[in-house]
Design a protein around this motif. Structure first.
Motif: not given
Ligand SMILES: Cc1ncc(COP(=O)(O)O)c(C=O)c1O
Length: 227
Positions: A134-145, A165-171
């Protein structure tokens, strides 16, 4: 866990949370009115108007769904897709990005992949069973999973705890469509999900005689979708 209900989910599903209605009727009467008389309410959100989902039937149903989902608040919509699209649009704006499970229900998939790009909201599809990707798909503009607890139609089950956990760790905000599980099998808010969505057309309705949707979560989040 946000709220504490002493009744089991089975009892809640049958009895609801407000068994006493006007004139002692066992079942709540349907209020066939668009508009309610002004009774000194303060603030737009307190003025009762049927489109605002705040008539007596809406309020009773919303409280019932919040009790089933074990959330502070809930609100009903005219369909599952109405709930899903309204909730996503309430928390996303142009330039934002979301992560979505690659096996989500077709209506949601089309909304995210075909409609949201028209509003400059982008997405990446993730394999919800592979948290290490999942981390590889994250962008600075990512807001929701966004995931489904039990996907339609593949019945894929994501690693739900890892999503939270991923949501919490990445706001990020964590959204989950709980339609196929229903609150009887899964209460995602207990795991920490922010927004729980249902196509109440399915098991929540239970009899194939209605179209409805719901979103549930904290009072603040539900109000953000509703107003
Ligand atoms: C998992 C899931 N979410 C959402 C929907 C959309 O719900 P509705 O048909 O109530 O708009 C469906 C409908 O089949 C569904 O299966």
């Amino acid at each position: 866990m946000v709220a504490d209900h002493p009744l089991s989910v089975e009892t809640l599903a049958v009895k609801g949370t407000s068994p006493h209605y006007d004139e002692g009727s066992a079942v709540q009467p349907i209020y066939q009115t668009s508009t309610f008389l002004f009774q000194g309410e303060v603030g737009y959100e307190n003025v009762r108007y049927t489109r605002c989902n705040n008539g007596p039937n809406h309020m009773a149903l919303s409280a019932h769904i919040a009790a089933l989902e074990n959330t502070e608040a809930a609100m009903v919509a005219s369909s599952g897709m109405a709930a899903i699209s309204t909730a996503l649009l309430a928390f996303l704006q142009a330039g934002d990005h979301l992560l979505m499970q690659n096996t989500c229900y077709g209506g949601t998939y089309d909304f995210v992949t075909k409609n949201l790009p028209a509003w400059k909201i982008s997405h990446s599809l993730i394999d919800a069973s592979q948290p290490n990707t999942w981390k590889a798909a994250l962008k600075p503009s990512t807001k929701i999973i966004y995931v489904e607890s039990l996907c339609n139609p593949s019945s894929d089950v994501p690693d739900l705890q890892a999503v939270v956990s991923f949501a919490k760790a990445n706001s990020l905000m964590s959204f989950i469509d709980n339609t196929f599980a229903s609150p009887v099998l899964c209460r995602p808010a207990d795991l920490g999900f922010d927004i729980v969505l249902e196509s109440a057309t399915k098991y929540m309705g239970g009899h194939s005689d209605l179209i409805a949707g719901s979103y549930a979560g904290s009072k603040r989040n539900v109000q953000k979708v509703s107003i």
